[in-house]
Write an enzyme that holds these catalytic residues in place. Structure first.
Site, PDB file in Angstrom:
ATOM      1  N   ASP A  33      -1.372  29.400   3.420  1.00 23.84           N
ATOM      2  CA  ASP A  33      -0.868  28.159   2.837  1.00 23.84           C
ATOM      3  C   ASP A  33       0.198  27.495   3.707  1.00 23.84           C
ATOM      4  O   ASP A  33       1.140  28.145   4.168  1.00 23.84           O
ATOM      5  CB  ASP A  33      -0.318  28.428   1.431  1.00 23.84           C
ATOM      6  CG  ASP A  33      -1.447  28.763   0.458  1.00 23.84           C
ATOM      7  OD1 ASP A  33      -2.517  28.148   0.591  1.00 23.84           O
ATOM      8  OD2 ASP A  33      -1.256  29.638  -0.402  1.00 23.84           O
TER       9      ASP A  33
ATOM     10  N   ARG B  66      -0.672  26.438  -9.283  1.00 22.21           N
ATOM     11  CA  ARG B  66      -0.111  27.315  -8.248  1.00 22.21           C
ATOM     12  C   ARG B  66       1.382  27.115  -8.091  1.00 22.21           C
ATOM     13  O   ARG B  66       1.847  25.982  -7.922  1.00 22.21           O
ATOM     14  CB  ARG B  66      -0.797  27.050  -6.902  1.00 22.21           C
ATOM     15  CG  ARG B  66      -0.537  28.158  -5.898  1.00 22.21           C
ATOM     16  CD  ARG B  66      -1.193  27.854  -4.566  1.00 22.21           C
ATOM     17  NE  ARG B  66      -0.281  27.137  -3.699  1.00 22.21           N
ATOM     18  CZ  ARG B  66      -0.635  26.564  -2.540  1.00 22.21           C
ATOM     19  NH1 ARG B  66      -1.894  26.598  -2.121  1.00 22.21           N
ATOM     20  NH2 ARG B  66       0.259  25.941  -1.803  1.00 22.21           N
TER      21      ARG B  66
ATOM     22  N   HIS C 274      -6.890  33.191   3.046  1.00 20.81           N
ATOM     23  CA  HIS C 274      -7.815  33.099   1.921  1.00 20.81           C
ATOM     24  C   HIS C 274      -8.719  31.881   2.042  1.00 20.81           C
ATOM     25  O   HIS C 274      -8.459  30.970   2.829  1.00 20.81           O
ATOM     26  CB  HIS C 274      -7.065  33.114   0.587  1.00 20.81           C
ATOM     27  CG  HIS C 274      -6.064  32.013   0.444  1.00 20.81           C
ATOM     28  ND1 HIS C 274      -4.841  32.015   1.062  1.00 20.81           N
ATOM     29  CD2 HIS C 274      -6.113  30.850  -0.261  1.00 20.81           C
ATOM     30  CE1 HIS C 274      -4.178  30.920   0.755  1.00 20.81           C
ATOM     31  NE2 HIS C 274      -4.925  30.194  -0.038  1.00 20.81           N
TER      32      HIS C 274
ATOM     33  N   HIS D 129      -7.567  29.860   5.453  1.00 24.30           N
ATOM     34  CA  HIS D 129      -6.221  29.394   5.810  1.00 24.30           C
ATOM     35  C   HIS D 129      -5.156  30.310   5.228  1.00 24.30           C
ATOM     36  O   HIS D 129      -5.434  31.135   4.341  1.00 24.30           O
ATOM     37  CB  HIS D 129      -5.985  27.974   5.283  1.00 24.30           C
ATOM     38  CG  HIS D 129      -5.955  27.901   3.787  1.00 24.30           C
ATOM     39  ND1 HIS D 129      -7.064  28.077   2.996  1.00 24.30           N
ATOM     40  CD2 HIS D 129      -4.920  27.698   2.927  1.00 24.30           C
ATOM     41  CE1 HIS D 129      -6.738  27.979   1.727  1.00 24.30           C
ATOM     42  NE2 HIS D 129      -5.430  27.760   1.645  1.00 24.30           N
TER      43      HIS D 129
END
Ligand code: SIN
Length: 278
Positions: A104, A266, A251, A102
């Site tokens: 993000d 994150r 990623h 995907h």
């Protein structure tokens, strides 16, 4: 590209570089900031080892690159740091964030430009690597007729497929999960290069195509963009940081360590509306 304040060592010819000579806990001077930014543009994802950052320093580093993004269905680390997502898996986890290819939050109308993951704890027997794929390369290696076809298409990206479906969450009261339409090929606003912009997590269909046409084309594009030669694989250590550009890379977080734990934080940098320049 030449660098004076940092050292840049490529992981693979296609994508990824390790950066040396930067302390992310300290404010970056203008030249070092510019070089880190250039290294990100050149390599699509950059990695730093042995960093020691507080949540505030992590956010400050992210803010050098833009406004911070707030996740629409998140697991914030605390009320004090709502911009920081906890990326955690352990023996009780039913799913992990990012365990499918995907970019993000591509379901957002303005998906994030980049994400900065700071890893703190890793499983004892290895595993929990993250794979990254070069989406410029994915576009550039399609045949000319398929490139042309894709450049004329728009895809639907639906947060309900991930947050509602896989994660089993319900949207906040009175709200629904984000759902947006984006060009299948996007122009990177900084480099001007074209990148394929569909992913297995969020993309649910291509506008105007019959379902079987859309499913077949998307499956072909997914398999193509997951070609191993377009990828690098990052082996984390505690205190490693990965900073990826969601506009040019996708990623995939490997969940191969169940029932062990992995923990990171994150910070996500806001982006703008994807477009295709003819
Ligand atoms: C994510 O998609 O942000 C998670 C990546 C990872 O856990 O390696």
């Amino acid at each position: 590209m030449t660098y004076e304040t940092i050292e840049v060592r490529k992981l693979t010819p296609a994508i990824g570089a390790e950066i040396f000579g930067v302390d992310l806990a300290k404010p970056l001077g203008n030249q070092q900031f510019q070089e880190v930014h250039d290294a990100l543009m050149e390599n699509l994802v950059i990695f730093f080892r042995d960093q020691d950052m507080t949540h505030d320093q992590h956010k400050d580093f992210g803010r050098r690159f833009g406004k911070l993004h707030m996740h629409p269905s998140s697991n914030p680390v605390s009320q004090i740091h709502p911009e920081i997502l906890t990326i955690k898996a352990d023996g009780n986890s039913k799913y992990v964030a990012g365990e499918e290819w995907h970019t993000d939050v591509s379901c957002d109308p303005e998906p994030p430009m980049g994400s900065i993951l700071y890893m703190k704890e890793l499983p004892p027997d290895g595993g929990g690597n993250t794979l990254f794929a070069n989406m410029y390369r994915a576009f550039e290696t399609l045949s000319a007729p398929i490139q042309k076809l894709c450049e004329g298409l728009v895809a639907v990206h639906d947060g309900a497929q991930v947050y509602g479906g896989r994660f089993g969450r319900t949207p906040p009261p009175g709200k629904s999960f984000p759902r947006s339409e984006h060009p299948v090929v996007r122009t990177h606003p900084v480099t001007g290069r074209k990148a394929l912009y569909v992913n297995r997590n969020f993309t649910t269909g291509i506008v105007g195509l019959r379902k079987h046409e859309s499913d077949a084309l998307l499956e072909m594009l997914y398999r193509h963009s997951e070609t191993p030669e377009f990828q690098c694989r990052f082996v984390w250590q505690p205190n490693s940081v990965a900073f990826w550009d969601n506009r040019s890379a996708m990623h995939h977080a490997m969940w191969d360590y169940f029932p062990h734990s992995r923990l990171g934080y994150r910070v996500t940098v806001a982006g703008d509306k994807p477009f295709l320049r003819a």
